[in-house]
Design a protein around this motif. Sequence first.
Motif, PDB file in Angstrom:
ATOM      1  N   LYS A 139      36.368  37.736  26.099  1.00  0.00           N
ATOM      2  CA  LYS A 139      35.340  36.623  25.516  1.00  0.00           C
ATOM      3  C   LYS A 139      35.734  36.833  23.981  1.00  0.00           C
ATOM      4  CE  LYS A 139      31.342  36.952  28.480  1.00  0.00           C
ATOM      5  NZ  LYS A 139      29.967  37.557  28.921  1.00  0.00           N
ATOM      6  N   ALA A 140      36.039  37.751  23.405  1.00  0.00           N
ATOM      7  CA  ALA A 140      36.258  38.132  21.897  1.00  0.00           C
ATOM      8  C   ALA A 140      37.458  37.138  21.643  1.00  0.00           C
ATOM      9  CB  ALA A 140      36.371  39.322  21.465  1.00  0.00           C
ATOM     10  N   THR A 141      38.488  37.268  22.435  1.00  0.00           N
ATOM     11  CA  THR A 141      39.886  36.424  22.138  1.00  0.00           C
ATOM     12  C   THR A 141      39.880  35.222  22.662  1.00  0.00           C
ATOM     13  OG1 THR A 141      40.999  37.691  23.854  1.00  0.00           O
ATOM     14  CG2 THR A 141      40.905  38.831  21.906  1.00  0.00           C
ATOM     15  N   GLY A 142      39.014  34.765  23.536  1.00  0.00           N
ATOM     16  CA  GLY A 142      39.115  33.356  24.263  1.00  0.00           C
ATOM     17  C   GLY A 142      40.048  33.267  25.348  1.00  0.00           C
ATOM     18  N   ASN A 143      40.371  34.463  25.822  1.00  0.00           N
ATOM     19  CA  ASN A 143      41.187  34.539  27.035  1.00  0.00           C
ATOM     20  C   ASN A 143      40.519  34.537  28.267  1.00  0.00           C
ATOM     21  OD1 ASN A 143      43.198  35.504  28.942  1.00  0.00           O
ATOM     22  ND2 ASN A 143      44.240  36.759  27.556  1.00  0.00           N
ATOM     23  N   LYS A 144      40.323  33.495  28.909  1.00  0.00           N
ATOM     24  CA  LYS A 144      39.446  33.328  30.152  1.00  0.00           C
ATOM     25  C   LYS A 144      40.164  34.299  31.219  1.00  0.00           C
ATOM     26  CE  LYS A 144      36.549  30.250  28.558  1.00  0.00           C
ATOM     27  NZ  LYS A 144      35.190  30.765  28.399  1.00  0.00           N
ATOM     28  N   ASP A 145      41.503  34.335  31.120  1.00  0.00           N
ATOM     29  CA  ASP A 145      41.936  34.990  32.510  1.00  0.00           C
ATOM     30  C   ASP A 145      41.738  36.504  32.206  1.00  0.00           C
ATOM     31  OD1 ASP A 145      43.229  32.722  33.603  1.00  0.00           O
ATOM     32  OD2 ASP A 145      45.133  32.976  32.614  1.00  0.00           O
ATOM     33  N   MET A 146      41.840  36.904  31.224  1.00  0.00           N
ATOM     34  CA  MET A 146      41.351  38.428  30.967  1.00  0.00           C
ATOM     35  C   MET A 146      39.801  38.680  31.398  1.00  0.00           C
ATOM     36  SD  MET A 146      41.449  40.904  27.304  1.00  0.00           S
ATOM     37  CE  MET A 146      42.944  40.784  27.438  1.00  0.00           C
ATOM     38  N   GLU A 147      38.905  37.788  30.817  1.00  0.00           N
ATOM     39  CA  GLU A 147      37.666  37.810  31.032  1.00  0.00           C
ATOM     40  C   GLU A 147      37.229  37.776  32.412  1.00  0.00           C
ATOM     41  OE1 GLU A 147      33.537  34.976  29.904  1.00  0.00           O
ATOM     42  OE2 GLU A 147      35.532  34.657  28.881  1.00  0.00           O
ATOM     43  N   ALA A 148      38.054  37.029  33.451  1.00  0.00           N
ATOM     44  CA  ALA A 148      37.834  36.821  34.650  1.00  0.00           C
ATOM     45  C   ALA A 148      38.172  38.072  35.574  1.00  0.00           C
ATOM     46  CB  ALA A 148      38.454  35.638  35.319  1.00  0.00           C
ATOM     47  N   GLU A 149      39.445  38.561  35.035  1.00  0.00           N
ATOM     48  CA  GLU A 149      39.799  39.933  35.587  1.00  0.00           C
ATOM     49  C   GLU A 149      38.903  41.093  35.398  1.00  0.00           C
ATOM     50  OE1 GLU A 149      42.493  42.035  37.540  1.00  0.00           O
ATOM     51  OE2 GLU A 149      42.768  40.145  37.357  1.00  0.00           O
ATOM     52  N   GLY A 150      38.262  41.020  34.243  1.00  0.00           N
ATOM     53  CA  GLY A 150      37.313  41.798  34.078  1.00  0.00           C
ATOM     54  C   GLY A 150      35.919  41.985  34.866  1.00  0.00           C
ATOM     55  N   GLN A 151      35.570  40.528  34.957  1.00  0.00           N
ATOM     56  CA  GLN A 151      34.440  40.378  35.857  1.00  0.00           C
ATOM     57  C   GLN A 151      34.912  40.690  37.586  1.00  0.00           C
ATOM     58  OE1 GLN A 151      33.870  36.257  35.112  1.00  0.00           O
ATOM     59  NE2 GLN A 151      32.455  36.664  33.476  1.00  0.00           N
ATOM     60  N   LYS A 152      36.226  40.364  37.840  1.00  0.00           N
ATOM     61  CA  LYS A 152      36.655  40.886  39.147  1.00  0.00           C
ATOM     62  C   LYS A 152      36.537  42.297  39.450  1.00  0.00           C
ATOM     63  CE  LYS A 152      41.011  41.055  40.568  1.00  0.00           C
ATOM     64  NZ  LYS A 152      42.339  40.897  41.027  1.00  0.00           N
ATOM     65  N   ASP A 153      37.130  42.986  38.519  1.00  0.00           N
ATOM     66  CA  ASP A 153      37.089  44.381  38.374  1.00  0.00           C
ATOM     67  C   ASP A 153      35.619  45.152  38.650  1.00  0.00           C
ATOM     68  OD1 ASP A 153      39.858  44.388  38.192  1.00  0.00           O
ATOM     69  OD2 ASP A 153      39.855  45.159  36.039  1.00  0.00           O
ATOM     70  N   GLN A 154      34.755  44.486  37.632  1.00  0.00           N
ATOM     71  CA  GLN A 154      33.357  44.966  37.976  1.00  0.00           C
ATOM     72  C   GLN A 154      32.712  44.487  39.282  1.00  0.00           C
ATOM     73  OE1 GLN A 154      30.802  43.821  34.608  1.00  0.00           O
ATOM     74  NE2 GLN A 154      32.680  43.058  33.541  1.00  0.00           N
ATOM     75  N   SER A 155      33.037  43.608  39.653  1.00  0.00           N
ATOM     76  CA  SER A 155      32.688  43.183  41.192  1.00  0.00           C
ATOM     77  C   SER A 155      33.273  44.067  42.118  1.00  0.00           C
ATOM     78  CB  SER A 155      32.988  41.837  41.444  1.00  0.00           C
ATOM     79  OG  SER A 155      32.370  40.875  40.771  1.00  0.00           O
ATOM     80  N   LYS A 156      34.458  44.341  42.164  1.00  0.00           N
ATOM     81  CA  LYS A 156      35.072  45.360  43.085  1.00  0.00           C
ATOM     82  C   LYS A 156      34.423  46.740  42.867  1.00  0.00           C
ATOM     83  CE  LYS A 156      39.338  45.993  42.187  1.00  0.00           C
ATOM     84  NZ  LYS A 156      40.958  46.289  42.083  1.00  0.00           N
ATOM     85  N   ALA A 157      34.200  47.239  41.802  1.00  0.00           N
ATOM     86  CA  ALA A 157      33.561  48.384  41.560  1.00  0.00           C
ATOM     87  C   ALA A 157      32.061  48.736  42.218  1.00  0.00           C
ATOM     88  CB  ALA A 157      33.531  48.943  40.083  1.00  0.00           C
ATOM     89  N   ASP A 158      31.350  47.360  42.214  1.00  0.00           N
ATOM     90  CA  ASP A 158      30.257  47.235  42.682  1.00  0.00           C
ATOM     91  C   ASP A 158      30.009  47.324  44.061  1.00  0.00           C
ATOM     92  OD1 ASP A 158      28.935  47.251  40.304  1.00  0.00           O
ATOM     93  OD2 ASP A 158      28.791  45.233  40.162  1.00  0.00           O
ATOM     94  N   LEU A 159      31.061  46.720  44.953  1.00  0.00           N
ATOM     95  CA  LEU A 159      31.419  46.756  46.101  1.00  0.00           C
ATOM     96  C   LEU A 159      31.641  48.326  46.727  1.00  0.00           C
ATOM     97  CD1 LEU A 159      33.208  43.457  46.880  1.00  0.00           C
ATOM     98  CD2 LEU A 159      30.675  43.976  47.680  1.00  0.00           C
ATOM     99  N   LYS A 160      32.764  48.765  45.970  1.00  0.00           N
ATOM    100  CA  LYS A 160      32.913  50.231  46.327  1.00  0.00           C
ATOM    101  C   LYS A 160      31.854  51.191  46.191  1.00  0.00           C
ATOM    102  CE  LYS A 160      37.565  50.023  45.022  1.00  0.00           C
ATOM    103  NZ  LYS A 160      38.634  50.434  43.852  1.00  0.00           N
ATOM    104  N   ASN A 161      30.776  51.087  45.002  1.00  0.00           N
ATOM    105  CA  ASN A 161      29.768  51.802  45.176  1.00  0.00           C
ATOM    106  C   ASN A 161      28.684  51.375  46.269  1.00  0.00           C
ATOM    107  OD1 ASN A 161      29.865  53.448  42.779  1.00  0.00           O
ATOM    108  ND2 ASN A 161      29.507  52.006  41.597  1.00  0.00           N
TER     109      ASN A 161
END
Length: 58
Positions: free
Chosen positions: A24-46
Amino acid sequence: MGADDKTQNNAEKLGGKVQEGLGKATGNKDMEAEGQKDQSKADLKNAGENIKDAFKGK
């Protein structure tokens, strides 16, 4: 073993939040989406860990 898995999942979620924030800070949408994906994956694992704990009676 469950506590270690939960700790790893929480670390993965935190890493995802950091990555999303940097994206978000750098305007990199791919990085932002990857971070959201990692969070979702961790939530599913939990969620899976919580189900396992429920069946174990913890």
